[in-house]
Design a protein around this motif. Structure first.
Motif, PDB file in Angstrom:
ATOM      1  N   GLN A  88       7.486  14.144  -6.638  1.00 23.76           N
ATOM      2  CA  GLN A  88       8.324  13.049  -6.151  1.00 23.76           C
ATOM      3  C   GLN A  88       9.804  13.336  -6.426  1.00 23.76           C
ATOM      4  O   GLN A  88      10.656  13.079  -5.575  1.00 23.76           O
ATOM      5  CB  GLN A  88       7.907  11.746  -6.846  1.00 23.76           C
ATOM      6  CG  GLN A  88       8.493  10.510  -6.188  1.00 23.76           C
ATOM      7  CD  GLN A  88       8.043   9.242  -6.893  1.00 23.76           C
ATOM      8  OE1 GLN A  88       8.133   9.124  -8.106  1.00 23.76           O
ATOM      9  NE2 GLN A  88       7.542   8.294  -6.127  1.00 23.76           N
ATOM     10  N   ILE A 146       9.747   9.182  -0.678  1.00 29.19           N
ATOM     11  CA  ILE A 146       9.116   9.184  -2.007  1.00 29.19           C
ATOM     12  C   ILE A 146       8.007   8.146  -2.154  1.00 29.19           C
ATOM     13  O   ILE A 146       7.275   8.167  -3.120  1.00 29.19           O
ATOM     14  CB  ILE A 146      10.148   9.028  -3.149  1.00 29.19           C
ATOM     15  CG1 ILE A 146      10.912   7.715  -3.045  1.00 29.19           C
ATOM     16  CG2 ILE A 146      11.095  10.187  -3.176  1.00 29.19           C
ATOM     17  CD1 ILE A 146      11.803   7.469  -4.243  1.00 29.19           C
ATOM     18  N   VAL A 147       7.927   7.223  -1.221  1.00 29.71           N
ATOM     19  CA  VAL A 147       6.773   6.318  -1.209  1.00 29.71           C
ATOM     20  C   VAL A 147       6.229   6.225   0.219  1.00 29.71           C
ATOM     21  O   VAL A 147       6.947   6.494   1.177  1.00 29.71           O
ATOM     22  CB  VAL A 147       7.116   4.885  -1.717  1.00 29.71           C
ATOM     23  CG1 VAL A 147       7.477   4.872  -3.189  1.00 29.71           C
ATOM     24  CG2 VAL A 147       8.213   4.256  -0.900  1.00 29.71           C
ATOM     25  N   VAL A 148       4.981   5.849   0.309  1.00 29.55           N
ATOM     26  CA  VAL A 148       4.335   5.769   1.625  1.00 29.55           C
ATOM     27  C   VAL A 148       4.894   4.571   2.397  1.00 29.55           C
ATOM     28  O   VAL A 148       5.156   3.511   1.824  1.00 29.55           O
ATOM     29  CB  VAL A 148       2.804   5.668   1.444  1.00 29.55           C
ATOM     30  CG1 VAL A 148       2.115   5.317   2.748  1.00 29.55           C
ATOM     31  CG2 VAL A 148       2.260   6.965   0.894  1.00 29.55           C
ATOM     32  N   SER A 149       5.062   4.762   3.679  1.00 27.79           N
ATOM     33  CA  SER A 149       5.653   3.712   4.514  1.00 27.79           C
ATOM     34  C   SER A 149       4.681   2.544   4.737  1.00 27.79           C
ATOM     35  O   SER A 149       3.473   2.692   4.597  1.00 27.79           O
ATOM     36  CB  SER A 149       6.028   4.325   5.861  1.00 27.79           C
ATOM     37  OG  SER A 149       6.395   3.328   6.763  1.00 27.79           O
ATOM     38  N   SER A 150       5.249   1.410   5.088  1.00 27.05           N
ATOM     39  CA  SER A 150       4.396   0.280   5.472  1.00 27.05           C
ATOM     40  C   SER A 150       3.922   0.505   6.906  1.00 27.05           C
ATOM     41  O   SER A 150       4.533   1.266   7.654  1.00 27.05           O
ATOM     42  CB  SER A 150       5.187  -1.015   5.376  1.00 27.05           C
ATOM     43  OG  SER A 150       6.182  -1.035   6.373  1.00 27.05           O
ATOM     44  N   GLN A 197      -0.678   4.536  -7.289  1.00 25.36           N
ATOM     45  CA  GLN A 197       0.329   3.789  -8.049  1.00 25.36           C
ATOM     46  C   GLN A 197       1.709   4.427  -7.895  1.00 25.36           C
ATOM     47  O   GLN A 197       2.690   3.741  -7.627  1.00 25.36           O
ATOM     48  CB  GLN A 197      -0.092   3.806  -9.534  1.00 25.36           C
ATOM     49  CG  GLN A 197       0.664   2.858 -10.412  1.00 25.36           C
ATOM     50  CD  GLN A 197       0.045   1.473 -10.400  1.00 25.36           C
ATOM     51  OE1 GLN A 197      -0.927   1.231  -9.702  1.00 25.36           O
ATOM     52  NE2 GLN A 197       0.617   0.564 -11.141  1.00 25.36           N
ATOM     53  N   ILE A 198       1.772   5.741  -8.045  1.00 21.89           N
ATOM     54  CA  ILE A 198       3.067   6.437  -7.996  1.00 21.89           C
ATOM     55  C   ILE A 198       3.705   6.320  -6.610  1.00 21.89           C
ATOM     56  O   ILE A 198       4.897   6.055  -6.486  1.00 21.89           O
ATOM     57  CB  ILE A 198       2.910   7.930  -8.362  1.00 21.89           C
ATOM     58  CG1 ILE A 198       2.429   8.075  -9.801  1.00 21.89           C
ATOM     59  CG2 ILE A 198       4.226   8.694  -8.161  1.00 21.89           C
ATOM     60  CD1 ILE A 198       2.072   9.498 -10.190  1.00 21.89           C
ATOM     61  N   PHE A 199       2.900   6.506  -5.578  1.00 23.67           N
ATOM     62  CA  PHE A 199       3.473   6.561  -4.234  1.00 23.67           C
ATOM     63  C   PHE A 199       3.313   5.259  -3.442  1.00 23.67           C
ATOM     64  O   PHE A 199       3.460   5.251  -2.227  1.00 23.67           O
ATOM     65  CB  PHE A 199       2.856   7.744  -3.453  1.00 23.67           C
ATOM     66  CG  PHE A 199       3.147   9.069  -4.100  1.00 23.67           C
ATOM     67  CD1 PHE A 199       4.404   9.636  -3.997  1.00 23.67           C
ATOM     68  CD2 PHE A 199       2.197   9.722  -4.851  1.00 23.67           C
ATOM     69  CE1 PHE A 199       4.694  10.849  -4.617  1.00 23.67           C
ATOM     70  CE2 PHE A 199       2.465  10.934  -5.475  1.00 23.67           C
ATOM     71  CZ  PHE A 199       3.724  11.489  -5.363  1.00 23.67           C
ATOM     72  N   SER A 200       3.008   4.191  -4.172  1.00 22.96           N
ATOM     73  CA  SER A 200       2.882   2.861  -3.546  1.00 22.96           C
ATOM     74  C   SER A 200       1.944   2.872  -2.340  1.00 22.96           C
ATOM     75  O   SER A 200       2.268   2.369  -1.276  1.00 22.96           O
ATOM     76  CB  SER A 200       4.254   2.337  -3.131  1.00 22.96           C
ATOM     77  OG  SER A 200       5.078   2.188  -4.228  1.00 22.96           O
ATOM     78  N   VAL A 201       0.789   3.469  -2.524  1.00 23.23           N
ATOM     79  CA  VAL A 201      -0.230   3.447  -1.471  1.00 23.23           C
ATOM     80  C   VAL A 201      -1.073   2.194  -1.686  1.00 23.23           C
ATOM     81  O   VAL A 201      -1.676   2.039  -2.750  1.00 23.23           O
ATOM     82  CB  VAL A 201      -1.131   4.704  -1.532  1.00 23.23           C
ATOM     83  CG1 VAL A 201      -2.178   4.676  -0.428  1.00 23.23           C
ATOM     84  CG2 VAL A 201      -0.304   5.965  -1.466  1.00 23.23           C
ATOM     85  N   PRO A 202      -1.114   1.291  -0.731  1.00 21.72           N
ATOM     86  CA  PRO A 202      -1.904   0.061  -0.946  1.00 21.72           C
ATOM     87  C   PRO A 202      -3.398   0.317  -0.762  1.00 21.72           C
ATOM     88  O   PRO A 202      -4.039  -0.224   0.131  1.00 21.72           O
ATOM     89  CB  PRO A 202      -1.353  -0.891   0.119  1.00 21.72           C
ATOM     90  CG  PRO A 202      -0.860  -0.007   1.205  1.00 21.72           C
ATOM     91  CD  PRO A 202      -0.462   1.310   0.591  1.00 21.72           C
ATOM     92  N   LYS A 206      -5.725   1.306  -6.310  1.00 20.67           N
ATOM     93  CA  LYS A 206      -4.725   0.365  -6.810  1.00 20.67           C
ATOM     94  C   LYS A 206      -5.318  -1.049  -6.865  1.00 20.67           C
ATOM     95  O   LYS A 206      -5.026  -1.822  -7.778  1.00 20.67           O
ATOM     96  CB  LYS A 206      -3.525   0.399  -5.862  1.00 20.67           C
ATOM     97  CG  LYS A 206      -2.257  -0.105  -6.469  1.00 20.67           C
ATOM     98  CD  LYS A 206      -1.113   0.172  -5.525  1.00 20.67           C
ATOM     99  CE  LYS A 206       0.106  -0.613  -5.938  1.00 20.67           C
ATOM    100  NZ  LYS A 206       1.168  -0.532  -4.956  1.00 20.67           N
TER     101      LYS A 206
END
Lengths: 319, 786
Positions: A150, A161-165, A259-264, A268
Motif C-alpha cells: 500500500q 490504496i483502497v478498493v473503489s465503491s 480491513q487494510i484495503f477497505s474491501v466490504p 470484514k
C-alpha cells in the motif's frame, strides 16, 4: 467410491451440525446483544423479548434451525439493521469472491511458471534467487505485506490504496474497479505464488531425477516434452488437490486484507459481527466458514481419487 | 449609424453570451467535501438513533425545529430551521384542565409555528400532519423505538405520552409523607382514596433513592429486629397483582419494622404505592396540530425555553408513505427499515443521499428542494455541493489518502503529532472525555482471578488504597499526554473544563474553573496557599498541580509493600500482574500500546528501591464488553472513559455513582448506596448516601432547583470523595487534534461546544474540485502539511 463419498458427506453433515449446535448455544448463552442503561434498557429488553431472545436456549436453537430450513438465518441487529443475514452475506460475498478469484487466477500460472523454472534450473542463480523470494514472501505476514504494498505501490507509486465503491467504479467488472483491486489481489496472490512455486519446484525436482525421466532423457526425448509431458504430469498428482482446495477457498474472505484495503467483504463482516456483538451474523458467518472448510476437505480427497484411480478411498485394508 | 448600432449590439450580444457562459461555468463548479468514516451506520432512522454513525447521515440530511450557528463575530446563535417560532402560550391556553396545567403555571404549552417552505427531497410538503404522524409512530408501543424515551421521560416529556405508549401496563405511584390516612382492612392496606397498596423490592423507592433490595444489601441491619429478617419476610410474600406485591396486614407489620430502622415506623406507607394503569388515547396526549402549520407541544412539566430549544435541534419526522412501506413484523415487534438505504429514506435537510454502499461509502449531494437555498439568510453558507464519506478504518490508509488530497480532514494520533504539531492546518478540539484508572478493590475477586490464572502472579494490590494512591502519584501526567496521546491534557479531577453548569446565562460557567472545584484538586494534593505559604492564591496553587510526586509514590509503595506482606497478601519477590482493560475496539491501537509502555515505565521508576522493584507489570487488553467485564470482576483494572453531558455536569457526575442507570466501574471500589457523605448546607449538616446526593442534584432531586452555589458544593463534595479515596484516578482529558486539507477552510478555527468549527454550513473552499485535482497532481509524493 460412491460409498466413500456418502460416508464422507454424512460425516460432514454430522460434524457441521455439532459445530452449529455448540456455536449457537455458546453464543446465545453470552450477554444479550445490547447493553444499554436508563429508560432505553427497558425498551431494549422488551425488543429482545419480542424477538424471542428470552426463550430457553435449546428452544431458541430449534426455532433457528427451523427458520434456517425456510432460508431465514436471522437478522442483523447491529451491522445492517433488520437486514436478513442471508442477503447481507450474499452482498458481502461478491467483493471477497472477486479478489480471491483474481488472486487464484494469477497465482496458479505464475506459481507454476516460477516453480518449473526453478526446478529446471536447479542450483543455478535463478533457483537461488527465486528460492530467496519465495522464502521472503512465505515468511512475511499478509498484514505487513499489505501495508508495504500500500505504501510503495499505492502511496508512492500512485496506485489506488483502497478498493473503489460500486457507485464510483460503475460496477464490479469495470476497469476502474479492477485497478483499485490490484493491491489486495497482489497481497493475496504473492504468498500463494510463493507457496505454489515452492511445492511445484519440489515435486518437479523429484520427478526430473526419477528413473523414468532419466530413461526418457537417454532416449533423446526433448527437454520440453520431458518437463511438460512427463515430469509435470506426474508432479500434478500431489499438486492438483492443493489447487482444488485453493479454488474452494475463493469463497472465503480475508480478514486482514479486507480491513487494510477497505474491501466490504465477508471477512470484514465476520470481524464486525464479533466487534459489534451481532450474534445472528456471527453464527451465520462462522457456519459458512465451517462449511467451506469441511467441503474443501472432501473435495481434496475426492480429487486425489479422480487424478489417480489407483489411490483407493474408503476401501478395506489389505491384510 | 444603423450599421454602427447593429455592430455594437452584436458585440454586446457576443460579450453577453460569453458572460453567460462564464456564469454557467461558475455555477457548474463543484466543491466536494470528502471524509473518512469508520463504518456506515446500521440505520439512520430518526426514531432509533442508537446506531453508531447515524448522525453522519442525519446531520447532513435533516434539520430540527432549531439549529445552531454563529454570527459575524463567531458568537454562538440559535436559529429557527424547521420552525419559524416557538413560544410559550401557557398563560392564554384555554384547555388547562384537560392537560393538567395549574393556574399561573408557565412554560408548559408551546406553540410551534412550522416553516412553510420545508419540503421533502421529492417535493412533498412537510406540515403539522407530518409531525403528528411521526410522533404517533415514535410512541407506538409495538415498535419500541429507542427515541420514544425523549418524549416519554426527561425534561422534554410530552404530557401523557408515556400513558399512551404504555397503555394497558401498570405503574407504581408512591405515597408521599403526609398521606397517612390509609387503612388496613380485610387483611389489605389501602390509601386515602381506597386504592389497594403494593410494594416492590426492585422499584426505586423515592424516599430511599434506591430499591428495597439495594437498601437491604447496603444496610441489612436496618431490616432486622428481634432476630427476624423482615426483608426475607417481604420477599416470601407470594400474593401479587399487576406484577407487584400486595401490601397485606402481615407485610405492613414488616414494613413498619423496616421504616423504623430507617427512622420512623409510622412512615411505613412511603415504602408502598398505589398501582395505576397507564391509559391514554392519542387525543389525551399533549401534542396536536392547531392548524396545518402550527403544532401545540405540551410538556409534562415546566421547562425553560432555552432548555427546550436545546433539545429541539434533532429532527424526528419521517416521510409517512416511505415509513409505512418499510414496516415489517418480526416476532411481536413491528420494525421499520426506514433509513437503511437510499430507497428507504427521504431528506429534508440541505443534502440528500445519492448512494449508500454498506461498509464502503456514502455520497450526498445538494437537496435542491431544501428551503435554505432560496433564503437570503443562508447566503454564503453551504458552499459544499457534494459530500463523500469513505469507510477507511486503518489510520495509515487515512493518512496516505489525506496526503494524496483524497480526504479533507484527518484525526491525528500521538505518532502523527510528532510530524504535524506545528502545522498551520491543525484544529484542536477539547473534548468532554476524561480517561481514568479504576482498580478492582474486591480482594475475594482478585484472589479468584489469581486462582483462575494459576501463574503464581499476584493480583491483589488494587485492594490497598495506599497502592492506588502511590499509583496516582507515580504517573507523570504531563509526560504521559505529550508522549502517549495526540495533544490531550493532564487531568486531575473527575470533570474536565468542558462542563458548563449554566451555559445559557453564562457562557463561562465552567465547573472546573470555579473556586470550589479548584479547591477540590488543591486540597487533594495537599497544596497550601495564602499568606506566608508557597502559593499566594488558590489560582496559583491550582496551576502548580502536576499530580506527579515520585518520592511520595516511592514512600507509599514501601508502606503498602510492608502492609501486604504482613497481611499475607504478598510474598517477597512475587511478580505482580495488573491486566487493564483499555479498549472496546477489536485490538489495541498504537496509542494504547504506547500508553501501556509509559505506565509501566512510571511504575518501574517509582518502585525502584522498594520491595516492588521490577515486579509490577501492567498489561493492556481489549474487550468489546470491557465495562461489564470489569464490573463482573474479570480483571484487575480498567482505563475507563466517560464523556458527554457537557451542559450538565450534575448528570455527568451521576455516571460515576448511579449504578441503576449506568455501568459504573468505580462501584468496584465502593457501594454508592452504602457509603454516606456529610455536607453542610446553609449551616445545616446533612448526611446522605453518595447515591442520594448525586440524585439530589439531578432531575426530580431534592436540590435540583437549589441555588447554583449549593449544587456546586454538592458536586465538589462528590468529586472530592471519588478522588480522595482513589476510587477514580483521573489521568488525561482528551483533546482531539485534526488536520484539514488545503482545499477547505473551516468556518472557525477555534472550537465552540455548540457549533464546533462551523461544520458543513460554514465551510468554504479554496479550490474547486477541478482545481484541486490539478493541484494534487503536482504533488505525486503527497502534499506537505508539516
Amino acid at each position: 467410491m460412491k460409498k466413500y463419498l456418502l460416508k464422507r458427506i454424512s460425516l460432514m453433515v454430522v460434524t457441521f451440525f455439532v459445530i452449529f449446535f455448540l456455536l449457537f448455544i455458546l453464543i446465545r448463552l453470552q450477554v444479550k446483544p445490547e447493553v444499554v442503561y436508563g429508560p432505553d434498557k427497558e425498551l431494549e429488553a422488551a425488543r429482545l423479548d419480542a424477538l424471542g431472545y428470552n426463550e430457553n436456549v435449546i428452544k431458541q436453537f430449534f426455532i433457528y434451525v427451523k427458520n434456517c430450513f425456510k432460508g431465514d438465518f436471522g437478522v442483523s441487529l447491529k451491522i445492517d439493521y433488520m437486514e436478513p443475514v442471508s442477503s447481507l452475506m450474499a452482498e458481502k460475498l461478491v467483493p471477497s469472491l472477486l479478489i480471491n478469484l483474481y488472486s487464484v487466477l494469477l497465482s496458479i500460472p505464475l506459481g507454476f511458471a516460477l516453480g518449473i523454472h526453478a526446478a529446471t534450473h536447479q542450483n543455478k542463480w535463478q533457483d537461488v534467487l527465486s528460492g530467496l523470494g519465495i522464502m521472503l514472501l512465505i515468511s512475511v505476514p499478509s498484514l505487513v505485506l499489505g501495508f508495504v504494498l500500500q505504501y510503495f505501490i499505492g502511496y508512492k507509486g500512485g496506485a489506488p490504496i483502497v478498493v473503489s465503491s460500486l457507485y464510483e467504479a460503475g460496477g464490479f467488472f469495470t476497469w476502474k474497479m479492477l485497478k483499485t483491486q490490484l493491491l489486495p489481489v497482489l497481497t493475496l496472490c504473492l504468498p500463494s505464488i510463493a507457496f505454489l512455486a515452492r511445492n511445484v519446484r519440489a515435486e518437479m525436482a523429484e520427478e526430473l531425477q526419477s528413473p523414468q525421466i532419466v530413461f526418457a532423457k537417454s532416449l533423446g526425448v526433448s527437454k520440453r516434452k520431458l518437463v511438460y509431458g512427463y515430469a509435470l504430469k506426474s508432479a500434478m498428482v500431489p499438486l492438483l488437490p492443493q489447487l482444488v482446495s485453493m479454488m474452494v477457498g475463493i469463497f472465503s474472505g480475508s480478514f486482514i486484507v479486507e480491513q487494510i484495503f477497505s474491501v466490504p467483504g465477508i471477512g470484514k463482516l465476520m470481524i464486525q459481527s464479533i466487534n459489534k456483538l451481532d450474534y445472528d451474523v456471527f453464527i451465520a458467518c462462522s457456519m459458512f466458514y465451517a462449511f467451506i472448510g469441511l467441503l474443501s476437505g472432501i473435495v481434496t480427497d475426492v480429487t486425489y481419487h479422480l487424478i489417480d484411480p489407483r489411490i483407493r478411498m474408503g476401501g478395506k485394508k489389505y491384510e | 449609424m444603423k450599421k454602427l448600432i447593429c455592430a455594437l449590439l452584436c458585440v454586446l450580444m457576443i460579450v453577453s453570451l460569453f458572460g453567460c457562459n462564464k456564469q454557467q461555468q461558475e455555477t457548474n463548479d463543484t466543491y466536494t467535501y470528502r471524509q473518512a468514516i469508520s463504518s456506515t451506520p446500521a440505520n439512520f432512522n430518526p426514531h432509533d438513533l442508537s446506531a453508531d454513525g447515524a448522525y453522519t447521515v442525519l446531520g447532513y440530511t435533516s434539520m430540527g425545529f432549531v439549529g445552531v450557528g454563529m454570527d459575524a463575530d463567531k458568537n454562538f446563535i440559535r436559529t429557527y430551521e424547521m420552525s419559524d417560532s416557538i413560544e410559550d402560550i401557557t398563560a392564554q391556553f384555554d384547555q388547562k384542565e384537560k392537560y393538567g396545567i395549574a393556574d399561573g403555571e408557565k412554560n408548559r404549552v408551546w406553540e410551534i409555528k412550522l416553516n412553510k417552505n420545508a419540503k421533502w427531497e421529492n417535493g412533498d410538503v412537510i406540515n403539522a400532519d407530518t409531525y403528528i404522524y411521526s410522533m404517533q409512530q415514535i410512541l407506538d408501543a409495538k415498535m419500541k423505538n429507542h427515541r420514544a424515551t425523549e418524549f416519554t421521560d426527561g425534561i422534554t416529556a410530552i404530557y401523557k405520552a408515556k400513558d399512551y405508549m404504555y397503555s394497558g401496563q401498570w405503574a407504581p405511584v408512591y405515597l408521599n409523607m403526609g398521606e397517612s390516612q390509609n387503612a388496613v382492612t380485610d387483611g389489605r392496606a389501602y390509601d386515602v382514596n381506597g386504592q389497594p397498596l403494593y410494594y416492590s423490592l426492585d422499584e426505586i423507592v423515592p424516599v430511599l433513592g434506591c430499591s428495597l433490595t439495594e437498601n437491604y444489601e447496603a444496610f441489612p441491619e436496618k431490616f432486622q429486629a428481634d432476630g427476624v429478617d423482615y426483608f426475607q419476610l417481604l420477599r416470601e410474600n407470594a400474593t401479587q397483582e399487576h406484577g407487584f406485591y400486595v401490601a397485606t396486614e402481615e407485610t405492613v407489620e414488616a414494613l413498619k419494622v423496616i421504616a423504623g430502622g430507617l427512622g420512623n415506623s409510622e412512615l411505613w406507607y412511603v415504602l408502598t404505592f398505589a398501582a395505576v394503569e397507564y391509559s391514554a388515547a392519542w387525543e389525551d396526549v399533549g401534542f396536536y396540530k392547531a392548524d396545518d402549520y402550527t403544532l401545540i407541544y405540551i410538556t409534562a412539566a415546566a421547562i425553560e425555553k432555552t432548555d427546550l430549544l436545546g433539545k429541539f435541534s434533532t429532527c424526528f419526522i419521517v416521510h409517512p408513505e416511505t415509513y409505512e412501506r418499510c414496516k415489517t413484523q418480526k416476532g411481536e415487534l413491528v420494525t421499520s427499515n426506514y433509513g437503511t438505504s437510499v430507497d428507504t429514506y427521504l431528506s429534508c435537510g440541505p443534502y440528500k443521499l445519492v448512494s449508500l454502499e454498506n461498509d464502503k461509502q456514502i455520497i450526498f449531494t445538494k437537496n435542491e428542494n431544501w428551503y435554505g437555498y432560496s433564503n437570503a439568510r443562508y447566503e454564503g453558507m453551504y458552499q459544499t455541493t457534494d459530500i463523500r464519506c469513505d469507510v477507511i478504518e486503518n489510520h495509515e490508509s487515512q493518512l496516505e489518502k489525506f496526503l494524496m488530497g483524497e480526504i479533507d480532514d484527518l484525526v491525528l494520533n500521538a505518532e502523527d503529532m510528532k510530524s504535524y504539531k506545528y502545522s498551520d492546518y491543525l484544529l484542536k478540539k477539547d473534548e468532554t472525555m476524561v480517561f481514568s484508572i479504576c482498580f478492582n478493590t474486591n480482594l475475594e475477586e482478585l484472589i479468584a482471578l489469581e486462582d483462575r490464572a494459576g501463574d503464581g502472579k499476584n493480583r491483589r494490590v488494587g485492594a490497598y488504597s495506599e497502592f492506588r494512591e502511590a499509583f496516582s502519584y507515580a504517573i507523570n501526567r504531563k509526560d504521559f499526554t505529550e508522549n502517549g496521546t495526540a495533544g490531550s491534557k493532564p487531568q486531575f479531577g473527575i470533570l474536565n473544563s468542558m462542563y458548563y453548569y449554566d451555559i445559557i446565562n453564562d457562557a463561562n460557567s465552567i465547573y472546573r474553573n470555579t473556586d470550589i472545584a479548584k479547591k477540590v484538586i488543591v486540597d487533594h494534593y495537599g497544596i497550601e496557599y495564602g499568606e506566608g505559604k508557597t502559593y499566594a492564591t488558590l489560582d496559583d496553587a491550582y496551576k502548580s498541580v502536576t499530580g506527579f510526586d515520585a518520592e511520595k509514590a516511592k514512600a507509599l509503595f514501601n508502606a503498602v509493600y510492608d502492609k501486604m506482606v504482613a497481611d499475607g497478601n504478598y510474598t517477597a519477590g512475587q511478580q505482580i500482574l495488573l491486566t487493564c482493560l483499555a479498549s472496546e475496539q477489536q485490538s489495541l491501537n498504537a496509542e494504547k500500546k504506547s500508553q501501556e509502555a509509559l505506565l509501566n515505565q512510571y511504575i518501574a521508576e517509582a518502585t525502584k528501591g522498594t520491595g516492588f522493584e521490577g515486579k509490577i507489570e501492567i498489561k493492556f487488553t481489549n474487550s468489546p464488553t470491557m465495562y461489564n467485564d470489569f464490573v463482573n470482576g474479570n480483571t484487575e483494572m480498567i482505563l475507563s472513559v466517560k464523556y458527554g453531558a457537557d451542559m450538565s455536569p450534575y448528570y455527568q457526575m451521576s455516571k460515576y455513582i448511579d449504578t441503576g442507570n449506568f455501568v459504573v466501574p468505580e462501584s468496584k471500589a465502593y457501594n454508592p448506596k452504602g457509603v454516606e457523605l456529610t455536607i453542610e448546607i446553609d449551616g445545616e449538616t446533612i448526611t446522605n448516601t453518595v447515591h442520594r446526593w448525586s440524585k439530589s442534584i439531578n432531575t426530580g432531586g431534592d436540590y435540583v432547583n437549589a441555588p447554583i452555589d449549593v449544587k456546586l458544593l454538592i458536586m465538589a463534595k462528590l468529586e472530592a470523595f471519588l478522588i480522595d479515596e482513589y476510587i477514580d484516578i483521573p489521568i488525561y482529558s482528551r483533546c482531539q487534534v485534526s488536520l484539514y486539507s488545503k482545499k477547505v477552510a473551516p468556518g472557525s478555527d477555534v472550537y465552540n461546544p455548540f457549533y464546533e468549527f462551523g461544520g458543513i454550513a460554514y465551510m468554504t473552499y479554496n479550490y474547486t474540485d477541478a482545481q484541486w485535482a490539478e493541484y494534487t497532481a503536482k504533488y505525486p509524493n503527497g502534499i506537505s502539511y508539516e
